[in-house]
Design a protein around this motif. Structure first.
Motif, PDB file in Angstrom:
ATOM      1  N   ASP A   6       7.034   4.570  -4.529  1.00 39.16           N
ATOM      2  CA  ASP A   6       5.752   4.196  -4.755  1.00 39.16           C
ATOM      3  C   ASP A   6       5.349   4.064  -3.248  1.00 39.16           C
ATOM      4  O   ASP A   6       3.802   4.081  -2.907  1.00 39.16           O
ATOM      5  N   LEU A   7       5.938   4.098  -2.314  1.00 43.66           N
ATOM      6  CA  LEU A   7       5.438   4.071  -0.724  1.00 43.66           C
ATOM      7  C   LEU A   7       4.688   5.534  -0.755  1.00 43.66           C
ATOM      8  O   LEU A   7       3.302   5.622   0.181  1.00 43.66           O
ATOM      9  N   LEU A   8       5.406   6.819  -0.983  1.00 44.83           N
ATOM     10  CA  LEU A   8       4.812   8.079  -1.145  1.00 44.83           C
ATOM     11  C   LEU A   8       4.088   8.533  -2.006  1.00 44.83           C
ATOM     12  O   LEU A   8       4.182   7.854  -3.672  1.00 44.83           O
ATOM     13  N   TYR A   9       3.267   9.721  -1.878  1.00 38.89           N
ATOM     14  CA  TYR A   9       2.887  10.213  -3.619  1.00 38.89           C
ATOM     15  C   TYR A   9       2.934  11.729  -3.775  1.00 38.89           C
ATOM     16  O   TYR A   9       3.481  12.757  -3.970  1.00 38.89           O
ATOM     17  N   ASN A  21      10.654   1.212  -4.200  1.00 38.57           N
ATOM     18  CA  ASN A  21       9.976   0.356  -3.793  1.00 38.57           C
ATOM     19  C   ASN A  21       9.404   2.297  -3.090  1.00 38.57           C
ATOM     20  O   ASN A  21       8.041   2.213  -1.894  1.00 38.57           O
ATOM     21  N   ILE A  58       4.937  10.952 -10.998  1.00 41.01           N
ATOM     22  CA  ILE A  58       3.970  11.958  -9.961  1.00 41.01           C
ATOM     23  C   ILE A  58       4.059  13.145  -9.211  1.00 41.01           C
ATOM     24  O   ILE A  58       4.181  13.341  -8.272  1.00 41.01           O
ATOM     25  N   ASP A  94       0.733  -0.858   0.151  1.00 43.40           N
ATOM     26  CA  ASP A  94       0.214   0.170  -0.033  1.00 43.40           C
ATOM     27  C   ASP A  94       0.257   1.106  -0.235  1.00 43.40           C
ATOM     28  O   ASP A  94       2.047   1.583   0.189  1.00 43.40           O
ATOM     29  N   THR A  95       0.139   2.706  -0.573  1.00 42.69           N
ATOM     30  CA  THR A  95       0.976   3.911  -0.312  1.00 42.69           C
ATOM     31  C   THR A  95       0.851   4.276   1.388  1.00 42.69           C
ATOM     32  O   THR A  95       0.330   3.668   2.072  1.00 42.69           O
ATOM     33  N   LYS A 129      -0.393   6.510   2.833  1.00 45.81           N
ATOM     34  CA  LYS A 129      -2.509   7.115   3.219  1.00 45.81           C
ATOM     35  C   LYS A 129      -2.698   5.991   3.577  1.00 45.81           C
ATOM     36  O   LYS A 129      -3.914   5.818   3.884  1.00 45.81           O
TER      37      LYS A 129
END
Length: 187
Positions: free
Chosen positions: A96-99, A93, A133, A51-52, A54
Motif C-alpha cells: 500500500d505504500l507504493l502504487y 503495508n 493495483i 499515506d502512500t 506520493k
C-alpha cells in the motif's frame, strides 16, 4: 541479465519463509538466470503508513530505497507466510505504500506455511490485491507446505533435486513475463 527483487515478507523472530527467499536467491545465482537482491521487510522495519509514498511529506531514506528498488527491478518474487488465512500486515503495508511502482511489474508468488496447504489462502487474497493495483501476477505459483521440513536456515532445500525442478518452472515463467514486459515497453 534481468534483475529480480525477492521480497521476504515476514517480520517474525522465528520466521521460516525467509529461508525460501534465500533459496530463490541461491537458485538464481547458481543457475546464472538473473541478478537478485532480497528486500527483507524485517530489516526495513517500516512503520504503519498513513499515506502512500506520493503523499508522504518527508519519506525516509529506507522508504525511498525500497520504492526505487521495486521500480528499477525487472520482476519480483514475493515470498510470504500464511498467518491466520492471509499474508502478514508487513506485506500489505509495503504494498500500500507504493502504487505506480507495482503497475505492470511481473510478480511471482511463493506462499509458505507450517501446515499441509502451503499458504493457499494467503495466495488468493494476495493475488487479488496485486491484480487490483495493476501488477502482472504470474500464474505459476510456488507453495511450500511444511516449510520447516524442506529448507534449512541458510536457504538450502533439503530435497534439492525435487525443489529445483519446481523452481525451474516457477522461475522460467517469471523470466518469460519479464522478457515479454520488456518487449511491450519498447513498442
Amino acid at each position: 541479465m534481468p534483475h529480480l527483487v525477492i521480497i521476504s515478507s515476514s517480520v517474525r523472530r522465528e520466521r521460516k519463509s525467509h529461508n525460501v527467499a534465500l533459496y530463490f536467491q541461491h537458485y538464481l545465482e547458481e543457475n546464472n538466470l538473473a541478478s537478485s537482491e532480497i528486500l527483507d521487510l524485517k530489516e526495513y522495519n517500516f512503520p504503519i503508513f498513513q499515506d502512500t509514498i506520493k503523499t508522504l511529506k518527508n519519506p525516509s531514506a529506507n522508504v525511498i530505497d525500497f520504492a526505487n528498488k521495486i521500480k528499477s527491478s525487472d520482476g519480483i518474487i514475493i515470498v510470504t507466510p500464511e498467518y491466520n488465512g492471509s499474508f502478514p500486515a508487513s506485506l500489505k503495508n509495503a504494498i500500500d505504500l507504493l502504487y505506480d511502482e507495482w503497475h505492470g511489474k511481473p510478480i511471482s508468488i511463493s506462499t509458505v506455511s507450517a501446515g499441509i496447504f502451503g499458504g493457499s489462502q494467503a495466495l488468493v487474497s494476495l493475488q487479488f490485491i496485486l491484480w487490483k493495483i495493476g501488477a502482472w501476477t504470474v500464474t505459476n505459483m510456488f507453495p511450500v507446505p511444511n516449510v520447516e521440513k524442506d529448507f534449512d536456515e541458510k536457504g538450502s532445500a533439503l530435497n534439492k533435486v525435487a525443489t529445483d525442478k519446481l523452481a525451474k518452472v516457477f522461475i522460467a515463467e517469471l523470466l518469460a513475463c519479464v522478457e515479454a514486459n520488456k518487449l511491450a515497453l519498447k513498442s
